[in-house]
Scaffold this active site. Structure first.
Site: not given
Ligand code: AHR
Length: 487
Positions: A25, A340, A172-173, A291, A240
């Protein structure tokens, strides 16, 4: 002694190479400095892309790269990132550190980056603050070879031939930074935007990925499957492993908490898949975990908006556990992208000006590379539950077979302190010619630094004996081991 059974007669699904993808990103030092330094940089580069990083990503076998975000994607206006660099608009990167984004890395640069790595581009379009027209024009700019306003503009900008986009994300999200939408509203938006993401060439259809749920938001998946299943090819999932502690400062209890949280991926993938199975029993639609990875406290003394973190063997074990889960669910998980690539969250490499180091996570991806495009085999390992709450599997594994008939097996030992003896038996095997193994291991805090770059790296693993139908091995604590069994 734990029992590990592999059944080559049970061929389950293809492990798509895209499971081993990365996400990059416009965030902190991921794109700028991490991958792109510009043509005039002193850092060795080809067309602005740093040679050390590209070489490492090629060797890791990176198959697909997602860009430009993330939250950044829903604020990105692609036209700002084309044409002569000195004329490109500058903007504030509001999500990530409030820094100036000069748009010197845009569409042309992204395709050049993917060309040099040899990976597929996966572009995420702007639904949150963009228009249907803008998204439609972007796809036309990139993919159309005939005469049209956008293809002419591309040619004016020096690119005669179109590129190919295999994967395109529609937002995205969108439940959060991508527009704070509820799922019913987003589903309608998806269907509307998707119409104008044109397939200019029937033999090169674009694989459309809908903005999916966060973690265990099963309602989101249910509604998207109801309303969009005929138009989407993939549904994204974000998950995550947040730790609440620093990358290198944690105790053994926190280590096991991280492993327990990481293993929730198994539950989420299973339950989202169950919903998808009801609407799509043929498993045409991929679950795209675009992600994932560890999210620690940002490193002290760094810009909090840059999400920079070091990476230790704890992260490597998370990577091994997660990749084994994805392999086991490869009937439904068709792509995944760790967040990332460079200098942000669970990166595979870190840079410091001209210098670069490979993280333990890098080596896990390299070990698992041999699973890419193989067929997943039925397999099972007996294992205790460990950690203070006895809720972390001691051992996990996955096994696959390649086109030559070689069996590839990856075993993770999560224990911070204890080795495990494993007896592997392969059903109906007619003799084994050779077994080769490699290992990544260390103590839970081990990591590489710019002063000592090879503290953690893979080495040959020899602490096993070949048997008539498999092997007997002692798997060290905190390790990821790959076996290649030649028949
Ligand atoms: O990876 C960091 C952020 O985490 C991304 O921009 C977003 O999609 C997620 O919340």
């Amino acid at each position: 002694m734990e029992k590990y059974l592999i059944n080559p007669n049970q061929k389950i699904s293809k492990i798509k190479k895209e499971i081993y993808g990365n996400f990059s990103e416009h965030l902190g030092r991921c794109i700028y400095e991490g991958m792109y330094v510009g043509e005039n940089s002193k850092i060795p580069n080809v067309n602005g892309m740093r040679i050390d990083v590209i070489t490492a990503l090629k060797e890791m076998g990176l198959p697909v790269l997602r860009w430009p975000g993330g939250c950044f994607a829903d604020e990105y206006h692609w036209m700002d990132g084309i044409g002569p660099k000195e004329k490109r608009k500058k903007m504030i990167n509001t999500h990530w550190g409030g820094v100036i984004e000069d748009n010197s890395f845009g569409t042309h640069e992204f395709f050049e980056l993917c060309r040099q790595i040899g990976c597929e581009p996966y572009i995420c379009g702007n639904v949150g603050s963009g228009t249907v027209q803008e998204m439609s024009d972007w796809v036309q700019y990139i993919t159309f070879s005939g005469i049209s306003p956008m293809s002419e503009l591309r040619k004016e900008n020096g690119r005669e031939e179109p590129w190919n986009i295999k994967y395109f994300g529609i937002g995205n999200e969108n439940w959060g930074c991508g527009g704070n939408m509820n799922v019913e509203f987003y589903a309608d938006q998806f269907n509307r935007y998707n119409v104008y993401v044109r397939n200019y060439y029937p033999d090169k259809p674009i694989y459309r990925i809908a903005g999916g749920p966060n973690r265990n938001d099963y309602h989101w998946t249910e509604v998207l499957m109801q309303k969009c299943r005929h138009s989407m090819n993939g549904l994204s999932l974000h998950c995550y492993t947040g730790t609440g502690n620093y990358a290198l400062e944690f105790n053994e209890e926190q280590y096991y908490d991280t492993m327990r949280d990481c293993m929730l991926m198994e539950e989420y993938v299973t339950r989202h898949s169950e919903i998808m199975n009801r609407y799509d029993p043929q498993k045409r639609i991929g679950l795209i975990v675009d992600e994932w990875g560890t999210w620690h406290k940002v490193e002290a003394g760094t810009n909090p908006g840059f999400l920079y973190q070091q990476s230790s063997m704890r992260d490597a074990i998370v990577a091994g556990l997660t990749l084994n889960i994805f392999n086991k669910h490869s009937d439904r998980v068709h792509m995944a992208n760790i967040a990332q690539t460079i200098n942000v969250l669970q990166s595979v490499a870190l840079t410091d000006g001209e210098d670069m180091l490979l993280t333990p996570t890098y080596f896990v991806f390299k070990l698992f590379k041999d699973h890419q495009e193989n067929t997943l085999l039925g397999s099972y390992i007996t294992s205790d539950k460990i950690g203070q709450d006895k809720n972390v599997p001691n051992l996990t594994e996955s096994a696959s077979v390649n086109a030559n008939g070689d069996i590839v097996s990856t075993i993770v030992n999560t224990s911070a302190s204890d080795a495990s003896e494993v007896l592997c038996q392969i059903a109906d095997i007619n003799g084994i010619k050779e077994i080769k193994a490699e290992i990544l291991t260390g103590s839970i805090h081990d990591h590489n630094t710019f002063e000592k770059k090879d503290c953690v790296k893979t080495v040959d693993f020899t602490d096993f004996t070949k048997t008539s139908d498999g092997f007997k091995a002692k798997i060290p604590p905190c390790s990821v081991v790959k076996f290649i069994i030649k028949q």
